[in-house]
Design a protein around this motif. Structure first.
Motif, mmCIF file in Angstrom:
data_model
loop_
_atom_site.group_PDB
_atom_site.id
_atom_site.type_symbol
_atom_site.label_atom_id
_atom_site.label_comp_id
_atom_site.label_asym_id
_atom_site.label_seq_id
_atom_site.Cartn_x
_atom_site.Cartn_y
_atom_site.Cartn_z
ATOM 1 N N PRO A 98 -5.233 9.900 4.568
ATOM 2 C CA PRO A 98 -5.322 8.931 5.300
ATOM 3 C C PRO A 98 -5.088 7.483 4.890
ATOM 4 O O PRO A 98 -4.896 7.208 3.493
ATOM 5 N N LEU A 99 -4.829 6.538 5.762
ATOM 6 C CA LEU A 99 -4.469 5.217 5.189
ATOM 7 C C LEU A 99 -5.280 4.055 5.819
ATOM 8 O O LEU A 99 -5.845 4.266 6.712
ATOM 9 N N THR A 100 -5.332 3.264 5.007
ATOM 10 C CA THR A 100 -6.117 1.957 5.296
ATOM 11 C C THR A 100 -5.512 0.481 4.907
ATOM 12 O O THR A 100 -4.874 0.369 3.750
ATOM 13 N N VAL A 101 -5.249 -0.350 5.930
ATOM 14 C CA VAL A 101 -4.586 -1.724 5.357
ATOM 15 C C VAL A 101 -5.739 -2.573 5.857
ATOM 16 O O VAL A 101 -6.075 -2.790 6.857
ATOM 17 N N LYS A 102 -5.944 -3.439 4.808
ATOM 18 C CA LYS A 102 -7.104 -4.363 4.857
ATOM 19 C C LYS A 102 -6.854 -5.512 5.750
ATOM 20 O O LYS A 102 -5.819 -6.091 5.278
ATOM 21 N N CYS A 103 -7.850 -6.211 6.219
ATOM 22 C CA CYS A 103 -7.858 -7.585 6.832
ATOM 23 C C CYS A 103 -8.910 -7.973 6.915
ATOM 24 O O CYS A 103 -9.968 -7.434 7.520
ATOM 25 N N PHE A 134 -1.835 -15.558 11.519
ATOM 26 C CA PHE A 134 -1.380 -14.381 11.086
ATOM 27 C C PHE A 134 -1.515 -14.145 9.535
ATOM 28 O O PHE A 134 -1.447 -15.113 8.715
ATOM 29 N N GLY A 135 -1.864 -12.814 8.991
ATOM 30 C CA GLY A 135 -1.855 -12.701 7.548
ATOM 31 C C GLY A 135 -0.375 -12.551 7.033
ATOM 32 O O GLY A 135 0.553 -12.721 7.894
ATOM 33 N N THR A 136 -0.394 -12.390 5.659
ATOM 34 C CA THR A 136 0.967 -12.462 5.169
ATOM 35 C C THR A 136 1.667 -11.136 5.164
ATOM 36 O O THR A 136 2.842 -10.965 4.589
ATOM 37 N N GLY A 137 1.062 -10.248 5.660
ATOM 38 C CA GLY A 137 1.729 -8.908 5.853
ATOM 39 C C GLY A 137 1.253 -7.856 4.792
ATOM 40 O O GLY A 137 1.124 -8.266 3.547
ATOM 41 N N THR A 138 1.171 -6.535 5.078
ATOM 42 C CA THR A 138 1.233 -5.554 4.054
ATOM 43 C C THR A 138 2.141 -4.631 4.231
ATOM 44 O O THR A 138 2.225 -4.086 5.408
ATOM 45 N N SER A 139 2.936 -4.355 3.146
ATOM 46 C CA SER A 139 3.962 -3.465 3.218
ATOM 47 C C SER A 139 3.470 -1.925 2.661
ATOM 48 O O SER A 139 2.772 -1.722 1.981
ATOM 49 N N LEU A 140 3.620 -1.026 3.854
ATOM 50 C CA LEU A 140 2.968 0.269 3.883
ATOM 51 C C LEU A 140 4.323 1.219 3.601
ATOM 52 O O LEU A 140 5.237 1.239 4.406
ATOM 53 N N THR A 141 4.084 1.819 2.527
ATOM 54 C CA THR A 141 5.000 2.978 2.088
ATOM 55 C C THR A 141 4.498 4.511 2.165
ATOM 56 O O THR A 141 3.431 4.641 1.380
ATOM 57 N N VAL A 159 0.995 -1.151 0.170
ATOM 58 C CA VAL A 159 -0.172 -0.131 0.006
ATOM 59 C C VAL A 159 0.804 1.162 -0.184
ATOM 60 O O VAL A 159 1.781 1.360 0.824
ATOM 61 N N ASN A 160 0.524 2.019 -0.742
ATOM 62 C CA ASN A 160 1.495 3.429 -0.889
ATOM 63 C C ASN A 160 0.310 4.359 -0.780
ATOM 64 O O ASN A 160 -0.848 4.558 -1.387
ATOM 65 N N VAL A 161 0.971 5.433 -0.082
ATOM 66 C CA VAL A 161 0.096 6.628 0.392
ATOM 67 C C VAL A 161 0.918 7.821 0.736
ATOM 68 O O VAL A 161 1.933 7.690 1.031
ATOM 69 N N ALA A 162 0.480 8.902 0.170
ATOM 70 C CA ALA A 162 1.031 10.391 0.326
ATOM 71 C C ALA A 162 1.084 10.496 1.844
ATOM 72 O O ALA A 162 0.124 10.508 2.655
ATOM 73 N N VAL A 193 5.527 9.485 7.373
ATOM 74 C CA VAL A 193 6.488 8.862 6.691
ATOM 75 C C VAL A 193 7.344 7.846 7.452
ATOM 76 O O VAL A 193 7.414 6.606 7.126
ATOM 77 N N SER A 194 7.307 8.060 8.933
ATOM 78 C CA SER A 194 7.481 6.988 10.020
ATOM 79 C C SER A 194 6.653 5.741 10.089
ATOM 80 O O SER A 194 6.889 4.865 10.727
ATOM 81 N N ASP A 195 5.562 6.018 9.438
ATOM 82 C CA ASP A 195 4.610 4.813 9.309
ATOM 83 C C ASP A 195 4.892 3.709 8.376
ATOM 84 O O ASP A 195 4.332 2.449 8.643
ATOM 85 N N SER A 196 5.717 4.033 7.632
ATOM 86 C CA SER A 196 6.257 2.998 6.628
ATOM 87 C C SER A 196 6.995 2.017 7.524
ATOM 88 O O SER A 196 7.913 1.905 8.203
#
Lengths: 114, 115
Positions: free
Chosen positions: A18-23, A104-111, A11-14, A83-86
């Protein structure tokens, strides 16, 4: 079968958006739901959890997540990304009816892009 | 206070050798978990210890894997006759509180490479 799905590997966000990571999850019985974060070269750290009660759970670093039983989801959100949430984010679920395992899920990389 | 520690941080071994991975949980934590994290995969549950109860070994992938927890504290995960597919990061976590609801505290992991 018990499982957790994180449908987005990346997931990339400026910054400032706002950010959302789905599960989404599948368990027998009532779920206990967790979010963990893994910063580069560091161990997993607890963010928040849902056990019972209010469906909206607030956790560390301004993150929150909403338990939606009908959609079997537990999406992680933050109103304004830093930026530190990456990092790499993991969703986990456990149900006492299914033994001692946390799934556990396989993980989502947030940038977060400056 | 001190967190969960694991040693070694990195381990390179040859196929067929045995390895031992160590976990020192947070003092007073009654529960201890071992997980395996492979590239692109989630955390795979291996084994669970809770107090003096018999461990839940249901996640161990083969009989080459075993673990023990001495005195309700330090735990050792042993992999016998290592295979290349055993290469992964092995994570240990400890916790206390109501089973299933507790927050797990993770160690930094041991990165195992089997050549």
């Amino acid at each position: 079968a018990q499982s957790v799905a994180q449908p987005e590997d990346q997931v990339n966000v400026a910054e400032g958006n706002p950010l959302t990571v789905k599960c989404t999850y599948s368990v027998s019985g009532n779920p206990y739901l967790f979010w963990y974060v893994q910063y580069p070269n560091r161990g997993l750290q607890f963010l928040l959890k849902y056990i019972t009660g209010d469906n909206l759970v607030k956790g560390s670093y301004g993150f929150e997540a909403e338990f939606n039983k009908s959609q079997t989801s537990f999406h992680l959100k933050k109103p304004s990304a830093l930026v530190s949430d990456s990092a790499l984010y993991f969703c986990a679920v456990r149900a006492l009816l299914t033994g001692n395992q946390f799934y556990f899920g396989t993980g989502t990389s947030l940038t977060v892009i400056p | 206070g001190a967190g969960v520690s694991q040693s070694p941080s990195n381990k390179v071994t040859e196929k067929g050798k045995d390895v031992e991975l160590r976990c020192d949980p947070i003092s007073g934590h009654t529960a201890l978990y071992w997980y395996r994290q492979s590239l692109g995969q989630g955390l795979e549950f291996l084994i669970y210890f809770q107090g003096n109860s018999a461990p839940d070994k249901s996640g161990l992938p083969s009989d080459r894997f075993s673990a023990e927890r001495t005195g309700g504290s330090v735990s050792t995960l042993t992999i016998q006759r290592t295979q290349q597919e055993d290469s992964a990061v092995y994570l240990c976590a400890s916790s206390w509180g109501l089973a299933g609801q507790e927050t797990q505290y993770f160690g930094p992991g041991t990165r195992l490479l089997v050549l």
